[in-house]
Design an enzyme around this catalytic site. Structure first.
Site, mmCIF file in Angstrom:
data_model
loop_
_atom_site.group_PDB
_atom_site.id
_atom_site.type_symbol
_atom_site.label_atom_id
_atom_site.label_comp_id
_atom_site.label_asym_id
_atom_site.label_seq_id
_atom_site.Cartn_x
_atom_site.Cartn_y
_atom_site.Cartn_z
ATOM 1 N N HIS A 154 -3.865 -4.752 -0.133
ATOM 2 C CA HIS A 154 -3.398 -5.357 1.117
ATOM 3 C C HIS A 154 -3.479 -6.878 0.996
ATOM 4 C CE1 HIS A 154 -3.057 -1.778 3.713
ATOM 5 N NE2 HIS A 154 -4.010 -1.283 2.938
ATOM 6 N N GLU A 200 -2.560 -9.025 3.081
ATOM 7 C CA GLU A 200 -2.936 -9.586 4.382
ATOM 8 C C GLU A 200 -4.432 -9.493 4.640
ATOM 9 O OE1 GLU A 200 -2.488 -5.210 5.267
ATOM 10 O OE2 GLU A 200 -1.579 -6.674 3.905
ATOM 11 N N CYS A 238 0.837 -1.202 0.000
ATOM 12 C CA CYS A 238 0.000 0.000 0.000
ATOM 13 C C CYS A 238 0.877 1.260 0.000
ATOM 14 C CB CYS A 238 -0.986 -0.041 1.163
ATOM 15 S SG CYS A 238 -2.364 1.133 0.991
#
Length: 213
Positions: A195, A197, A81
């Protein structure tokens, strides 16, 4: 066991990133000193928020030169990001700000409208598909190795990275037809605008591939 070092500079969702790597039993080190950077096997630069704040955080901790040295070492590097955006030369977010300069290019505003001219929401938030680029390299030897075309990942951003060399754009996403750099790559360095994750199985697969480089 694979190991990864995550830069802790006051700007980023470190715990969720760390948990994603720990899912694959990776040894995770949160880096808070310049000396730890060069000893890392793999380095991750996470980040959320404004470009200027992120660069100030890195500068305050004297991380700038060690990050550049690590990037030149050939060892795997991943920006997430804001971390991806800071890999570029400069940003126009709320003024002109110098970046790390790991990949030539600049960070600019996400277009305020789609290709049809209709306004759309900024920031760009939500799930969007990954598409290949016309000049980027094949995914088969990259962190996108096992990712099918048009897989969806999670974005939250108002600015986007524009590498000077379009061959550095490994994958794009289309926001109402507007192409946005989703993954950039230059040799050992990767950047993800989304992202991983927070991107479910697709994101975890990307993290797993990064650990296997």
């Amino acid at each position: 066991m694979s190991s990864v070092s995550i830069l802790d500079y006051g700007v980023g969702n470190l715990l969720s990133v760390a948990r994603a790597f720990q899912y694959f039993d990776a040894s995770v080190n949160l880096v808070s000193t310049p000396e730890e950077i060069m000893s890392a096997d793999r380095l991750v630069l996470p980040g959320v928020g404004a470009f200027e704040d992120g660069m100030k955080g890195l500068t305050t901790l004297n991380f700038i030169e060690p990050i550049k040295q690590f990037a030149r070492s050939g060892k795997p590097f991943l920006g997430i990001c804001l971390g991806m955006q800071m890999m570029l030369s400069k940003s126009t977010e709320f003024g002109q700000h110098e970046g790390l300069g790991l990949i030539a290019g600049e960070v600019v505003s996400v277009p305020s409208h789609g290709v049809d001219g209709q306004l759309h929401k900024i920031p760009h938030i939500g799930w969007n598909e990954l598409v290949s680029t016309s000049e980027g390299e094949d995914w088969c030897h990259t962190i996108l190795k096992n990712i099918p075309l048009n897989s969806s990942v999670y974005f939250v951003h108002s600015f986007m990275a524009m590498p000077s060399n379009p061959k550095k754009r490994l994958a794009d996403t289309l926001y109402d037809g507007q192409a946005i750099s989703a993954v950039i790559k230059d040799e050992n360095m990767y950047g993800c605008q989304f992202h991983p994750e927070k991107s479910g199985e697709v994101g975890l697969s990307i993290i797993q591939q990064f650990l296997q480089i």
